[in-house]
Motif scaffolding. Structure first.
Motif, PDB file in Angstrom:
ATOM      1  N   MET B   1       0.776  -1.184  -0.252  1.00  0.00           N
ATOM      2  CA  MET B   1       0.062  -0.071   0.099  1.00  0.00           C
ATOM      3  C   MET B   1       0.891   1.086  -0.011  1.00  0.00           C
ATOM      4  O   MET B   1       0.740   2.219  -1.070  1.00  0.00           O
ATOM      5  CB  MET B   1      -0.956  -0.161   1.202  1.00  0.00           C
ATOM      6  N   SER B   4       2.987   1.666  -3.273  1.00  0.00           N
ATOM      7  CA  SER B   4       2.283   2.054  -4.418  1.00  0.00           C
ATOM      8  C   SER B   4       1.945   3.495  -4.334  1.00  0.00           C
ATOM      9  O   SER B   4       1.887   4.397  -5.292  1.00  0.00           O
ATOM     10  CB  SER B   4       1.057   1.168  -4.704  1.00  0.00           C
ATOM     11  N   ARG B   5       1.715   3.858  -2.929  1.00  0.00           N
ATOM     12  CA  ARG B   5       1.326   5.173  -3.036  1.00  0.00           C
ATOM     13  C   ARG B   5       2.367   6.238  -3.257  1.00  0.00           C
ATOM     14  O   ARG B   5       2.259   7.213  -3.725  1.00  0.00           O
ATOM     15  CB  ARG B   5       0.782   5.765  -1.491  1.00  0.00           C
ATOM     16  N   PHE B  13      -5.363   9.462  -8.327  1.00  0.00           N
ATOM     17  CA  PHE B  13      -5.662   8.478  -9.165  1.00  0.00           C
ATOM     18  C   PHE B  13      -6.509   7.434  -8.925  1.00  0.00           C
ATOM     19  O   PHE B  13      -7.356   7.091  -9.859  1.00  0.00           O
ATOM     20  CB  PHE B  13      -4.237   7.691  -9.153  1.00  0.00           C
ATOM     21  N   GLY B  14      -6.775   7.172  -7.572  1.00  0.00           N
ATOM     22  CA  GLY B  14      -8.034   5.992  -7.202  1.00  0.00           C
ATOM     23  C   GLY B  14      -9.211   6.514  -7.753  1.00  0.00           C
ATOM     24  O   GLY B  14      -9.912   5.670  -8.331  1.00  0.00           O
ATOM     25  N   ILE B  15      -9.656   7.813  -7.315  1.00  0.00           N
ATOM     26  CA  ILE B  15     -10.979   8.337  -7.862  1.00  0.00           C
ATOM     27  C   ILE B  15     -11.200   8.408  -9.279  1.00  0.00           C
ATOM     28  O   ILE B  15     -12.183   8.021  -9.782  1.00  0.00           O
ATOM     29  CB  ILE B  15     -11.269   9.606  -6.982  1.00  0.00           C
ATOM     30  N   MET B  17      -9.413   6.924 -11.634  1.00  0.00           N
ATOM     31  CA  MET B  17      -9.708   5.535 -12.375  1.00  0.00           C
ATOM     32  C   MET B  17     -10.939   4.850 -12.084  1.00  0.00           C
ATOM     33  O   MET B  17     -11.394   3.961 -13.107  1.00  0.00           O
ATOM     34  CB  MET B  17      -8.191   4.579 -11.765  1.00  0.00           C
ATOM     35  N   GLY B  18     -11.375   5.113 -10.971  1.00  0.00           N
ATOM     36  CA  GLY B  18     -12.581   4.410 -10.592  1.00  0.00           C
ATOM     37  C   GLY B  18     -13.864   4.779 -11.432  1.00  0.00           C
ATOM     38  O   GLY B  18     -14.532   4.205 -11.979  1.00  0.00           O
ATOM     39  N   VAL B  19     -13.853   6.253 -11.804  1.00  0.00           N
ATOM     40  CA  VAL B  19     -14.771   6.869 -12.372  1.00  0.00           C
ATOM     41  C   VAL B  19     -14.670   6.300 -13.982  1.00  0.00           C
ATOM     42  O   VAL B  19     -15.453   6.033 -14.558  1.00  0.00           O
ATOM     43  CB  VAL B  19     -14.642   8.429 -12.527  1.00  0.00           C
ATOM     44  N   THR B  22     -15.768   2.950 -14.410  1.00  0.00           N
ATOM     45  CA  THR B  22     -17.632   2.603 -14.062  1.00  0.00           C
ATOM     46  C   THR B  22     -17.887   3.155 -15.427  1.00  0.00           C
ATOM     47  O   THR B  22     -18.636   2.463 -16.014  1.00  0.00           O
ATOM     48  CB  THR B  22     -17.848   3.482 -13.053  1.00  0.00           C
ATOM     49  N   TYR B 212     -25.639   5.765 -40.660  1.00  0.00           N
ATOM     50  CA  TYR B 212     -26.943   5.065 -41.102  1.00  0.00           C
ATOM     51  C   TYR B 212     -27.983   6.376 -41.284  1.00  0.00           C
ATOM     52  O   TYR B 212     -28.253   6.491 -42.619  1.00  0.00           O
ATOM     53  CB  TYR B 212     -27.501   4.381 -40.025  1.00  0.00           C
ATOM     54  N   LEU B 231     -28.320  -0.667 -42.862  1.00  0.00           N
ATOM     55  CA  LEU B 231     -29.530  -0.656 -43.217  1.00  0.00           C
ATOM     56  C   LEU B 231     -29.978  -2.261 -43.327  1.00  0.00           C
ATOM     57  O   LEU B 231     -31.257  -2.519 -42.849  1.00  0.00           O
ATOM     58  CB  LEU B 231     -29.627  -0.280 -44.843  1.00  0.00           C
ATOM     59  N   MET B 234     -31.196  -2.500 -39.716  1.00  0.00           N
ATOM     60  CA  MET B 234     -32.465  -1.964 -39.386  1.00  0.00           C
ATOM     61  C   MET B 234     -33.575  -3.062 -40.061  1.00  0.00           C
ATOM     62  O   MET B 234     -34.550  -3.151 -39.332  1.00  0.00           O
ATOM     63  CB  MET B 234     -32.495  -0.577 -40.191  1.00  0.00           C
ATOM     64  N   LEU B 237     -34.237  -5.820 -37.648  1.00  0.00           N
ATOM     65  CA  LEU B 237     -34.768  -5.316 -36.358  1.00  0.00           C
ATOM     66  C   LEU B 237     -36.355  -5.234 -36.917  1.00  0.00           C
ATOM     67  O   LEU B 237     -37.248  -5.277 -35.770  1.00  0.00           O
ATOM     68  CB  LEU B 237     -34.172  -4.016 -36.109  1.00  0.00           C
ATOM     69  N   TYR B 242     -34.014 -10.004 -33.576  1.00  0.00           N
ATOM     70  CA  TYR B 242     -32.778  -9.226 -32.947  1.00  0.00           C
ATOM     71  C   TYR B 242     -31.543 -10.162 -33.157  1.00  0.00           C
ATOM     72  O   TYR B 242     -30.380  -9.545 -33.328  1.00  0.00           O
ATOM     73  CB  TYR B 242     -33.135  -9.312 -31.578  1.00  0.00           C
TER      74      TYR B 242
END
Lengths: 351, 276
Positions: B1, B4-5, B13-15, B17-19, B22, B212, B231, B234, B237, B242
């Motif tokens: 820990m 790496s810090r 970096f943490g936040i 990278m998290g965003v 996600t 398209y 096309l 489409m 569809l 599907y």
């Protein structure tokens, strides 16, 4: 390090989820607050009914207010019929659907949103108004097109949308098929040959009916547009003196059906108003609005009032005739992969 | 820990990278994965049948051919456009510069309808071209024009900053040493803008491949001639097929991936080559 990442990820996800549910909760509150006084329903429809429902919704709101003293707002949604059906299947909360084909409503039924038997829930196969396929030609009909067999002659340019992507285009295709079936005495090979010739004359296969109208009217392509009768009249109204309508010897009875989306109305508690909405389409008022917007009223007496507009003598094949055997059969035989439409474009005759 | 810090000098970096993870998962990875999972549920033989159908093969061909041509046209004209906008001063330069972004902002259907109206044989430009025997709307040329329209900003906007940052001293030095104009361009300027050009080319190509909205209006959509792969998706569809739509989409995705992969590889190769 890794654990810290995970924690951060967790926090972000929770925040996002919280944000989303927070918004949703607020929206629901607003809707409930209003529901006490006024009511809102959504009608998911297809392209060419825009003008019809604009007029009808006003009349229905008046009628409902008189009857129940409740304000009703109808939200309209228009688009290609198949696309609209898919949006309902995928969660677009429609109280009622008013689409171009029974096939599209059946798809919603198969997704479990509409109960079986919807087609007999309202009169005339749940089709309050009907239409048919006619030819829209340029003024003076320079190519002298009067019936389907004139369309396969050399040098005639036809505009019709692609039946694979357009509900309306399937009616066009079947109308031509009905003619060929009669002309060639049910001979499959000759019918297919005729259809091939017809589609070889097609210059542009637009993806939807409104697109095809634009190609013919705005961009000046082709000699004849195969169109819904109501679309043809709208073009005539918009460009007076530039176009003529030709009714062929035989066409098809297009029955754009309506249905209540059971799972949605039960969920929202709107069954009563939704049913009244569709029933009122069959009233004299509703039927006249349909006629004024160039849809053929299903009520014979009201239809008589519009006999100067529509050719009521026109011979009309129907989708439930033995020839087509209903939408499921027709769809499988003609428009699904490997159907007759694919055989017309088998690739060997092209280029 | 602790170790790496120490490694990360820049905080947050943490936040961030998290965003990143996600959003990337929600918007790109999960939808892409669902495409693969969906297609895999249809069985290989049906999948193969769907994606190698004659009409579908013709669709890929039309899409690829037109997108490639459009990207090449964009690459050539994009460089010229960027050059003019960076190197010269003229009235309404800012206005012209702003216009480049219009294809990004305009709904593609509007672009398609406008282009068709202009290039059909009754339209302003199409009428003129028709007299020369060139038919644009409802042919593959029409498809290419729509694709050029939606792809041009990618090339211009990737090259512009590179040209702006370029030190003119090298050109002057080359000039003093007696290099001709063509030589200066190909030996000094082109190698500098090549990475940006490749990126722009790749972006324009990938965008054209998936386009398209604008293409369907100008294409005419005739099977085997002007029917693009999107096309066909489409169309599937519209038949509530599907799986079939998914299968073709997956093949298109593979094409796009291969193209971007090839371009990135080329980029890496050139980078190494020039550094040595």
């Amino acid at each position: 390090m890794k654990r810290k990442n995970l924690i951060t990820l967790g926090i972000v996800t929770t925040l996002l989820a919280g944000l989303l549910t927070g918004c949703a909760g607020k929206a629901a509150e607003d809707a409930d607050g209003k529901a006490a006084k006024a009511i809102e329903i959504t009608n998911v429809s297809y392209d060419p009914t825009r003008e019809l429902y604009e007029a009808y919704n006003v009349e229905f709101a008046k009628y409902w207010k008189e009857k129940t003293d409740q304000e009703v707002t109808v939200t309209q949604s228009h688009g290609g019929s198949g696309k609209q059906a898919r949006s309902v299947i995928e969660g677009n909360e429609a109280d009622v659907v008013t689409l171009a084909l029974g096939y599209d409503i059946t798809a919603i039924e198969e997704a479990g949103l509409i109960e079986a038997g919807w087609q007999s829930e309202f009169g005339n196969n749940s089709a309050p108004y009907t239409s048919t396929i006619v030819f829209l030609v340029r003024k003076g009909n320079p190519k002298q097109l009067t019936d389907w067999d004139d369309l396969v002659a050399g040098g005639v340019g036809i505009i019709t949308p692609n039946p694979k992507t357009s509900g309306g285009a399937r009616w066009n295709y079947l109308a031509a098929w009905a003619y060929a079936d009669k002309a060639f005495g049910h001979d499959q090979d000759q019918i297919l040959e005729f259809m091939k010739k017809l589609y070889q004359n097609v210059l542009v296969l637009d993806s939807g009916a409104r697109g095809a109208t634009t190609t013919f009217v705005e961009n000046g392509q082709g000699d004849v547009l195969l169109a819904w009768e109501n679309e043809a009249y709208l073009s005539m109204k918009e460009y007076p003196g530039e176009y003529e309508i030709v009714t062929p010897g035989i066409s098809i009875l297009a029955e754009p059906p309506v249905a209540i989306v059971d799972s949605v109305v039960d969920d929202r508690g709107t069954r009563e108003v939704a049913t009244a909405y569709l029933e009122y389409l069959y009233s004299d008022v509703g039927q006249r609005i349909a006629g004024e917007n160039y849809y053929r009223p299903s009520n014979k007496t009201i239809a008589e009032e519009f006999k100067d507009v529509f050719n009521l003598e026109l011979e009309l094949a129907t989708i439930d005739d033995e020839l087509f055997g209903g939408w499921d059969k027709a769809q499988a035989a003609h428009f699904d992969d490997g159907g007759t439409f694919d055989r017309i474009y088998d690739g060997e005759t092209q280029e | 820990m602790r170790r790496s810090r120490k490694k990360q000098v820049i905080p947050g970096f943490g936040i961030s990278m998290g965003v990143t993870l996600t959003l990337l998962s929600l918007i790109v990875l999960i939808p892409m994965a669902s495409l693969v999972i969906n297609a895999s549920s249809m069985g290989f033989s049906t999948f193969w049948e769907t994606v190698t159908d004659k009409r579908v093969l013709a669709g890929y061909y039309v899409s690829l051919l037109c997108a490639l041509t459009a990207a090449v046209v964009n690459a050539v004209f994009g460089v010229i456009l960027a050059w003019v906008l960076v190197r010269y001063d003229f009235p309404f330069k800012r206005f012209l510069d702003g216009l480049i972004e219009l294809p990004f902002a305009l709904p593609t259907a509007v672009a398609g309808i406008a282009l068709t109206n202009l290039y059909s044989d009754k339209g302003m430009l199409g009428h003129f071209l028709g007299q020369l025997g060139i038919k644009v709307a409802y042919t593959r040329i029409g498809i290419i024009i729509a694709m050029v329209f939606i792809g041009i900003p990618f090339v211009v906007r990737t090259i512009q900053p590179v040209l702006e940052d370029m030190d003119s001293q090298y050109e002057e030095a080359a000039d003093v040493l007696g290099a001709g104009r063509a030589r200066i361009f190909f030996r000094i300027i082109f190698p500098e803008i090549r990475p940006a050009l490749l990126t722009g080319f790749g972006l324009a190509l990938a965008r054209a491949l998936g386009e398209y909205g604008s293409v369907v209006f100008i294409a005419g959509n005739m099977p085997f001639k002007t029917e693009i792969a999107p096309l066909l998706i489409m169309g599937k569809l519209e038949q509530f097929d599907y799986h079939g739509a998914n299968a073709i989409a997956l093949v298109m995705l593979a094409f796009a991936f291969l193209i971007l992969f090839a371009i990135n590889s080329l980029q890496i190769y050139y980078n190494k080559f020039t550094k040595q």
